[in-house]
Design a protein around this motif. Structure first.
Motif, PDB file in Angstrom:
ATOM      1  N   VAL A  52       0.845  -1.204   0.000  1.00 40.35           N
ATOM      2  CA  VAL A  52       0.000   0.000   0.000  1.00 40.35           C
ATOM      3  C   VAL A  52       0.877   1.249   0.000  1.00 40.35           C
ATOM      4  CG1 VAL A  52      -1.567   1.373   1.441  1.00 40.35           C
ATOM      5  CG2 VAL A  52      -2.064  -1.032   0.998  1.00 40.35           C
ATOM      6  N   LEU A  53       1.941   1.204   0.810  1.00 40.41           N
ATOM      7  CA  LEU A  53       2.838   2.369   0.870  1.00 40.41           C
ATOM      8  C   LEU A  53       3.437   2.648  -0.514  1.00 40.41           C
ATOM      9  CD1 LEU A  53       4.248   4.499   2.629  1.00 40.41           C
ATOM     10  CD2 LEU A  53       6.057   2.858   3.035  1.00 40.41           C
TER      11      LEU A  53
ATOM     12  N   VAL B 248       0.732   4.003  -2.882  1.00 44.70           N
ATOM     13  CA  VAL B 248       0.353   5.395  -2.573  1.00 44.70           C
ATOM     14  C   VAL B 248       1.458   6.360  -2.998  1.00 44.70           C
ATOM     15  CG1 VAL B 248      -0.105   7.032  -0.696  1.00 44.70           C
ATOM     16  CG2 VAL B 248      -1.277   4.833  -0.738  1.00 44.70           C
TER      17      VAL B 248
ATOM     18  N   ALA C 270       0.972   8.957  -5.940  1.00 43.02           N
ATOM     19  CA  ALA C 270       1.067  10.398  -5.677  1.00 43.02           C
ATOM     20  C   ALA C 270       2.114  11.026  -6.595  1.00 43.02           C
ATOM     21  CB  ALA C 270       1.430  10.630  -4.212  1.00 43.02           C
TER      22      ALA C 270
ATOM     23  N   PHE D 163       0.646  11.231 -10.038  1.00 41.41           N
ATOM     24  CA  PHE D 163      -0.396  12.268 -10.055  1.00 41.41           C
ATOM     25  C   PHE D 163       0.247  13.661 -10.057  1.00 41.41           C
ATOM     26  CE2 PHE D 163      -3.955  14.410  -7.484  1.00 41.41           C
ATOM     27  CZ  PHE D 163      -4.659  14.709  -8.628  1.00 41.41           C
ATOM     28  N   TYR D 164       1.308  13.802  -9.248  1.00 41.56           N
ATOM     29  CA  TYR D 164       2.012  15.083  -9.167  1.00 41.56           C
ATOM     30  C   TYR D 164       2.598  15.449 -10.532  1.00 41.56           C
ATOM     31  CZ  TYR D 164       5.502  18.545  -7.788  1.00 41.56           C
ATOM     32  OH  TYR D 164       6.261  19.688  -7.695  1.00 41.56           O
TER      33      TYR D 164
ATOM     34  N   SER E   4      -0.040  16.268 -13.139  1.00 39.24           N
ATOM     35  CA  SER E   4      -0.744  17.532 -12.890  1.00 39.24           C
ATOM     36  C   SER E   4       0.139  18.722 -13.192  1.00 39.24           C
ATOM     37  CB  SER E   4      -1.166  17.638 -11.420  1.00 39.24           C
ATOM     38  OG  SER E   4      -1.977  16.566 -11.081  1.00 39.24           O
ATOM     39  N   LYS E   5       1.430  18.577 -12.916  1.00 39.98           N
ATOM     40  CA  LYS E   5       2.342  19.719 -12.948  1.00 39.98           C
ATOM     41  C   LYS E   5       2.403  20.449 -14.291  1.00 39.98           C
ATOM     42  CE  LYS E   5       6.746  20.779 -10.852  1.00 39.98           C
ATOM     43  NZ  LYS E   5       8.059  20.251 -10.568  1.00 39.98           N
TER      44      LYS E   5
ATOM     45  N   SER F 291      -0.587  22.785 -15.038  1.00 39.76           N
ATOM     46  CA  SER F 291      -1.082  23.716 -14.026  1.00 39.76           C
ATOM     47  C   SER F 291       0.093  24.419 -13.372  1.00 39.76           C
ATOM     48  CB  SER F 291      -1.866  22.947 -12.969  1.00 39.76           C
ATOM     49  OG  SER F 291      -0.983  22.103 -12.298  1.00 39.76           O
TER      50      SER F 291
END
Lengths: 149, 268
Positions: free
Chosen positions: B18-19, B22, B26, B29-30, B33-34, B37
Motif C-alpha cells: 500500500v505504501l 500510494v 502520488a 499524479f504530481y 498535474s504539474k 497547471s
C-alpha cells in the motif's frame, strides 16, 4: 443454541479492524490527493460547497512548514497499518489504533473549528477526511463496547 | 477480533505494498498535474491575457473585507496587486493615489497584497503583514502604513533594523505600537495576506504591480495617470450606457404592459 456452537460463531465485531483498515485507506487516498494538490498549487474541485481554496491556501493549511494534508496522510497510513495488523489478530495494535483514532478525532474537531469559526469556509475534501476520521473512532468504540458486553 | 495472533508477514507485506502504491500514485499524479497547471502555466495564461485582456470571472475572493477606498457599489473596480519591496509598485503608488483622489466614490479601489516569493524580496511578506496589522487597528491606518512603506521604500528595504523602522512608522501614524507588534506576530494579518495572495494566483498574477480594471489586466506601460483615466472613463461610460439601455428597456416594457392593460380595459 448450545454453548459450544456459540463459541464457534465468530463475533460480528471481529471484522471491525478490517473495516477500519478500509476506512483508513479511503482517508489516506483523500489526504494524499490533497497533499499533491497542495504542492502542484492546483485548485481543488469544490462542487458541493464553496470555500475549498480559502481553506487549503490559508495559513492553517501548513503546520511547521509541512502541509496538514501530508500529516493527515501519514496519520491515515499509520491507522491503516495498525488496523490491518489488528485484523490479523494483533490486539496490541488495536489498542494503539484506538489511541491514534482518539488523537485524530481531536485534531479533526480542531480543524473543523478553524474552518467554521476562523476561516469561515469549508473544504469538501477536508470534510471527507473528518468523516473518515470520526468513523475510525466510532469503529474502535464499537469494538470496545462489544467487549464490555 | 480473533484471539490467535497470526503471522505478521502477510499484513506487513500488504502495508508495504500500500505504501509503495500510494507513493508511486502520488508521484505519478504530481507529475501528470504539474505540466498543465501551477505557476508556469498561470504565467503563460497571464502572458496570453496581456495580449487580449479578458475579464477574469472566477477567482478566490481574497481578504474580506478587502482594503477598499471609494464606493463599494461603484460600477468600476480598480484592483491593484502589489509587493512592498517592488520598486515599480512604489513608482506607481503616486499614480494610484491620484486615481483614487480623482474618482473618489465613482470607483471602487481595492489594494491586494501580493508579496513575491523571491530572495530579493525577503521582507515583502512581512511588510504586507505589517501593513495588514496596521489595518487591524483602524482601516484608515492600513492606507497610512501602506503609504509609509511605499514612500520610504528605500529607507527600510536595505536596513537590517527594518522592523524597528516599521515600528517608528506605526508610531508616526498614531498606532498602538505594542498592539501593532503583537498583530504582526498573530494570525489575522497573515491570514489576510494569504487570502490576497491566493486571489492573485487565481487571477494568474505573475508579476507586480498588476492592476485590473473591471477584471481586465492593465498592461504595465499603461499604468500611468493619463492611461488609467482613459481606461476608467471608458468603463464609466460603458456602465452608464448599459444602465441607460436597461432603463429604456424597463420603460418600454412598462409602457407595453400599460398599453396592454388599457386595451384589455377598453375591451371590457
Amino acid at each position: 443454541m448450545s454453548g459450544a456452537e456459540a463459541v464457534a460463531q465468530p463475533s460480528p465485531f471481529a471484522k471491525l479492524p478490517a473495516a477500519a483498515a478500509i476506512v483508513a485507506l479511503a482517508g489516506l487516498v483523500d489526504a494524499a490527493y490533497l497533499t499533491v494538490k497542495h504542492y502542484t498549487e492546483e485548485p481543488v474541485p469544490c462542487s458541493l460547497i464553496e470555500g475549498c481554496e480559502m481553506v487549503l491556501t490559508s495559513s492553517y493549511a501548513e503546520f511547521a512548514g509541512v502541509p496538514v494534508a501530508a500529516l493527515g496522510a501519514a496519520a491515515y497510513f499509520a491507522a491503516f497499518s495498525l488496523a490491518l495488523l489488528a485484523a490479523f489478530g494483533n490486539r496490541v495494535m488495536w489498542t494503539l489504533f484506538g489511541a491514534q483514532a482518539v488523537i485524530m478525532a481531536v485534531v479533526t474537531v480542531w480543524l473543523l473549528y478553524l474552518q467554521a469559526a476562523v476561516i469561515g469556509a469549508f473544504c469538501q475534501f477536508c470534510l471527507i477526511s473528518a468523516v473518515t476520521s470520526f468513523t475510525l473512532l466510532i469503529l474502535y468504540l464499537v469494538s470496545r463496547l462489544a467487549r464490555l458486553k | 477480533m480473533k484471539n490467535e495472533p497470526k503471522s505478521n508477514s502477510v499484513p506487513l507485506a500488504i502495508i508495504v505494498a500500500v505504501l509503495i502504491v500510494v507513493v508511486l500514485g502520488a508521484y505519478w499524479f504530481y507529475n501528470s498535474s504539474k505540466p498543465t497547471s501551477g505557476r508556469a502555466n498561470r504565467a503563460a495564461n497571464a502572458s496570453n491575457s496581456a495580449k487580449t485582456p479578458q475579464p477574469v470571472t472566477t477567482a478566490p475572493l481574497g481578504a474580506q473585507p478587502p482594503n477598499m477606498l471609494g464606493s463599494p457599489n461603484a460600477a468600476v473596480t480598480v484592483e491593484e496587486f502589489a509587493d512592498f519591496q517592488c520598486a515599480a509598485c512604489a513608482s506607481i503608488h503616486q499614480t494610484m493615489k491620484e486615481v483614487q483622489s480623482t474618482y473618489g466614490p465613482r470607483i471602487r479601489f481595492i489594494f491586494r497584497n501580493y508579496p513575491l516569493s523571491i530572495p530579493a524580496h525577503s521582507k515583502a511578506y512581512d511588510a504586507a503583514v505589517a501593513v495588514e496589522a496596521a489595518g487591524l487597528q483602524d482601516r484608515n491606518k492600513f492606507w497610512a502604513m501602506q503609504d509609509q512603506l511605499f514612500t520610504n521604500q528605500l529607507n527600510w528595504t536595505e536596513n537590517p533594523n527594518y522592523r524597528q523602522i516599521w515600528a517608528d512608522y506605526a508610531q508616526k501614524i498614531g498606532l498602538d505600537v505594542e498592539r501593532f507588534q503583537s498583530d504582526i506576530a498573530g494570525r489575522s494579518a497573515k491570514e489576510r495576506v494569504d487570502l490576497d495572495l491566493h486571489r492573485g494566483r487565481g487571477l494568474a498574477v505573475d508579476s507586480t504591480p498588476t492592476v485590473f480594471v473591471n477584471g481586465r489586466p492593465v498592461p504595465f506601460k499603461e499604468i500611468n495617470t493619463a492611461s488609467m483615466r482613459r481606461i476608467i472613463d471608458a468603463e464609466i461610460q460603458n456602465s452608464s450606457a448599459r444602465s441607460q439601455s436597461s432603463t429604456v428597456a424597463a420603460n418600454s416594457s412598462a409602457n407595453t404592459s400599460a398599453t396592454a392593460a388599457n386595451a384589455s380595459g377598453n375591451n371590457k
